[in-house]
Design a protein around this motif. Sequence first.
Motif, PDB file in Angstrom:
ATOM      1  N   CYS A 324       0.817  -1.206   0.000  1.00  0.00           N
ATOM      2  CA  CYS A 324       0.000   0.000   0.000  1.00  0.00           C
ATOM      3  C   CYS A 324       0.862   1.272   0.000  1.00  0.00           C
ATOM      4  O   CYS A 324       1.449   1.608  -1.011  1.00  0.00           O
ATOM      5  N   GLU A 377      -7.516  -4.993   1.959  1.00  0.00           N
ATOM      6  CA  GLU A 377      -7.199  -3.809   1.167  1.00  0.00           C
ATOM      7  C   GLU A 377      -7.962  -2.631   1.752  1.00  0.00           C
ATOM      8  O   GLU A 377      -9.139  -2.743   2.075  1.00  0.00           O
ATOM      9  N   SER A 406      -7.546  -5.819  -8.374  1.00  0.00           N
ATOM     10  CA  SER A 406      -6.282  -5.457  -7.728  1.00  0.00           C
ATOM     11  C   SER A 406      -5.148  -6.178  -8.433  1.00  0.00           C
ATOM     12  O   SER A 406      -5.372  -7.214  -9.077  1.00  0.00           O
ATOM     13  N   LEU A 419      -2.199  -4.545  -1.219  1.00  0.00           N
ATOM     14  CA  LEU A 419      -2.698  -5.522  -0.259  1.00  0.00           C
ATOM     15  C   LEU A 419      -1.848  -5.554   1.008  1.00  0.00           C
ATOM     16  O   LEU A 419      -0.617  -5.572   0.944  1.00  0.00           O
TER      17      LEU A 419
END
Length: 438
Positions: A324, A377, A406, A419
């Motif tokens: 992330c 997520e 994703s 993730l």
Amino acid sequence: MPQFLIAAPSSGSGKTTVTLGLLRALANRGLKVQPFKCGPDYLDPMHHKIAGKNTSINLDTFMASKGHVKQLYQKYASEAEVSIAEGVMGLFDGAEKMQGSSAEIAALLGVPVILVINANAMAYSAAALIYGFKNFNKNIALKGVIFNNVKTASHYTFLQDACLDVNVEALGYLPPQEDITIPSRHLGLSTSSDIDFDALCERIAASISNTVDLDRLLEITTGPVLNVETPVPSVKLPAKKPKIAVAFDEAFSFTYHENLEAFLRLGEVTLFSPLADEFLPECDLLYFAGGYPELFLEQLSQNKSMLHAVRTYCQRGGKTYAECGGMMYLGKSVIDTTGKEFEMVNFLHLTSSMENPKLHLGYRNIAIQDFVIKGHEFHYSTCLELENTAILPCIITNAKGVAVPSSVYKKQQTIASYLHLYWGENTGFILRILNGTI
């Protein structure tokens, strides 16, 4: 020992406020308090640690097996004098029906539930609400209620009557107070260092101590701690301990305690700050967790020495894993909410944008090669893939098995995605990165 789970009918009822107040009030009595948090949350455990003066542990029955959750609870609860778990969302809200819910965890661990109810504009009708939560699932032991936003003592008498008539104890209440309101931010509770959370916890604790019967709470929730066998590790550890460098500061702090514990079982861990440090520690694996890089874009962008060090390490084939906010940092740049662009490491062919923020949220199953790892997520930014972006072949689905849009990116020995993964139960994922087999 006293042990209980703080739950509520819904989010926004005051679970976190009550939990922080109880943690601090009991710690102020000289008790060793062990905090837990149901679900994949990062922010609540940070505040639990401040309030209870002890590391908070995530309990999540989606990302980990039930056996692992029970082992974690026994390990940490058995070292404490009081254990308090904060629930997630409403008591019965899970990824699918009750899966991963606070109720599932309370039943799994055999701990009683204390319900926090926002009593603003509510009186005797609370009886029907409490009755429903008490009787909906017989595996749940609802032992008491703490009411929030109770304006007067006479208001509380109506709520006491409601509890009495459904045979659940009224343990007290919190009056509405501006000075115990927890500040919010775009990703949840604030983590800003300019907020004195220690003082905030003291104010909540003082309020709770005045209007909640703490002695009775401890009395009705006392019981034996779950007893389970300690598993024998099944993963073969490296012959030579690898050196693992973990980015950890105000910009990068969203990681699970048990993920860090797994790193410690594997090798030697060194923490460093992409915000403040100029150079990388010597390492065999570089890990960037998620966090709030978008709040520190100028500072991150101006630390040219660190940007160069990270880019050089990655370009030379250094093994790197980023999640992330960590992925955003490794990209070409990040665009803030005003459209201003800030240069980042410029290794991955990505640009992240905070313009037109959109919430992406949910549990994730990630099938890579011949294994599956779970995570979640949670982000508002958008990833803009640039030319030559390399995507790792994998299948990503939500909690119901539906594919989600994703991606996991891979360039040389660097792997990154939006993730947040949990490997506290099984370090096989990290070993594959160390071995270069992903």
